[in-house]
Design an enzyme around this catalytic site. Structure first.
Site, short mmCIF file in Angstrom:
data_model
loop_
_atom_site.label_atom_id
_atom_site.label_comp_id
_atom_site.label_asym_id
_atom_site.label_seq_id
_atom_site.Cartn_x
_atom_site.Cartn_y
_atom_site.Cartn_z
N SER A 291 62.00 63.73 46.27
CA SER A 291 61.99 64.93 47.11
C SER A 291 60.96 65.96 46.66
O SER A 291 61.22 67.17 46.74
CB SER A 291 63.40 65.55 47.19
OG SER A 291 64.29 64.63 47.81
N GLU B 249 62.24 58.56 38.65
CA GLU B 249 62.75 58.85 39.99
C GLU B 249 64.27 58.75 40.00
O GLU B 249 64.82 57.65 40.12
CB GLU B 249 62.17 57.84 40.99
CG GLU B 249 60.67 57.89 41.11
CD GLU B 249 60.23 57.46 42.49
OE1 GLU B 249 59.52 58.25 43.13
OE2 GLU B 249 60.61 56.36 42.93
N GLY C 162 64.50 60.89 48.79
CA GLY C 162 64.72 61.01 50.22
C GLY C 162 65.91 61.87 50.60
O GLY C 162 66.35 61.87 51.74
N TRP D 152 54.24 55.04 50.93
CA TRP D 152 54.54 55.09 52.36
C TRP D 152 55.73 54.22 52.74
O TRP D 152 56.16 54.25 53.89
CB TRP D 152 53.29 54.66 53.15
CG TRP D 152 52.27 55.73 53.29
CD1 TRP D 152 52.21 56.92 52.61
CD2 TRP D 152 51.14 55.74 54.19
NE1 TRP D 152 51.12 57.66 53.02
CE2 TRP D 152 50.44 56.96 53.99
CE3 TRP D 152 50.63 54.84 55.13
CZ2 TRP D 152 49.29 57.28 54.69
CZ3 TRP D 152 49.47 55.16 55.83
CH2 TRP D 152 48.82 56.37 55.62
N LYS D 153 56.23 53.43 51.79
CA LYS D 153 57.38 52.55 52.07
C LYS D 153 57.09 51.71 53.33
O LYS D 153 55.96 51.30 53.54
CB LYS D 153 58.67 53.37 52.19
CG LYS D 153 58.85 54.33 51.03
CD LYS D 153 60.22 54.93 50.99
CE LYS D 153 60.28 55.99 49.90
NZ LYS D 153 61.63 56.44 49.62
N GLY E 58 57.34 60.19 48.33
CA GLY E 58 57.65 59.35 49.46
C GLY E 58 57.36 60.05 50.78
O GLY E 58 56.23 60.10 51.25
N GLY E 59 58.40 60.65 51.36
CA GLY E 59 58.28 61.24 52.69
C GLY E 59 57.12 62.21 52.86
O GLY E 59 56.42 62.18 53.89
#
Ligand code: PEP
Length: 247
Positions: free
Chosen positions: A207, A163, A169, A11-12, A228-229
């Protein structure tokens, strides 16, 4: 033992207590996933998330300090993450390597601390776009693996995430052949160095979305994803969990 499949969310620096409703949605929509599921929220949410997920979704930190305690303002010890309910910790994420100039040696020292605290270390490696363009990808990944993964690593206490920095991202992903090439290299390097190197879970990150997850999970030696996102919302992370479960 075959590598365990793991869908991991990062979630950063996103999320507040209200965001934990996403955990409820994930648990409702995927009551018995066919893979391990991990979410690494900001440190402020580790305790609450672990309590909310009740072990059905594992909780992780996004970094830890190499020391067990002391005068390190703003840092978190691995044992403190464990005490708060974490079972994993992401280490050496490219944003840490870039924003905080973390070196391979520091990442390895943090991984040792994580292992001593009983945490699984999710160690990230990845090339920059300039390194890929210069044909250095495999050398960079080999060096990061050699330097960031400590000698005490096992398939039970360590997960490796590939990664590519330029894919994080950005909406850009490597080709399937490029992912396959790096994952095969990582498997070879780990198998050459560790007795159980064939069993380490190898994640792809960069991504990953509901639309490309199944294709990525079909690539040899891809045992899951670090997301991530698309891990922030259950409506996005859920289909990725489902795709990994079906892989
Ligand atoms: C990440 O930060 O580890 C990551 C892979 O991000 P994203 O999925 O947003 O590219």
């Amino acid at each position: 033992m075959a590598p365990r499949k793991l869908a991991a969310g990062n979630w950063k620096m996103n999320g507040t207590l209200a965001s934990l409703a996403e955990i409820d949605r994930l648990l409702a929509d995927h009551p018995a996933p066919g893979c391990d599921v991990l979410i690494c929220p900001p440190a402020t949410l580790v305790h609450a998330m672990a309590a909310r997920a009740q072990g059905r979704i594992a909780t992780g930190g996004q970094d830890c300090h190499a020391r067990t305690s002391g005068a390190h303002t703003g840092d978190i010890a691995a044992a403190q993450l464990k005490d708060a309910g974490a079972s994993h910790v992401i280490l050496g994420h490219s944003e840490r390597r870039t924003d905080h100039a973390e070196t391979d040696a520091q990442v390895a020292a943090k991984a040792v601390a994580a292992h001593q605290a009983g945490l699984v270390a999710v160690i990230c490696v990845g090339e920059t776009e300039a390194q890929r363009d210069a044909g250095q990808t495999l050398d960079v990944i080999s060096a990061q693996l050699a330097g960031s993964v400590p000698d005490g690593a096992t398939a039970a206490n360590t997960v490796i995430a590939y990664e590519p920095v330029w894919a994080i991202g950005t909406g850009r992903t490597p080709t399937n052949d490029q992912i396959a090439e790096v994952h095969a290299l990582m498997r070879d390097r780990l198998a050459a160095r560790f007795a159980d190197g064939a069993d380490f879970a190898l994640l792809y990150g960069g991504s990953v979305k509901p639309g490309n997850a199944a294709e990525i999970f079909a690539i040899p030696h891809v045992n899951g994803a670090l997301v991530g996102g698309a891990s922030l919302k259950a409506e996005d992370f859920g289909p990725i969990i489902a795709a990994l479960s079906a892989a």
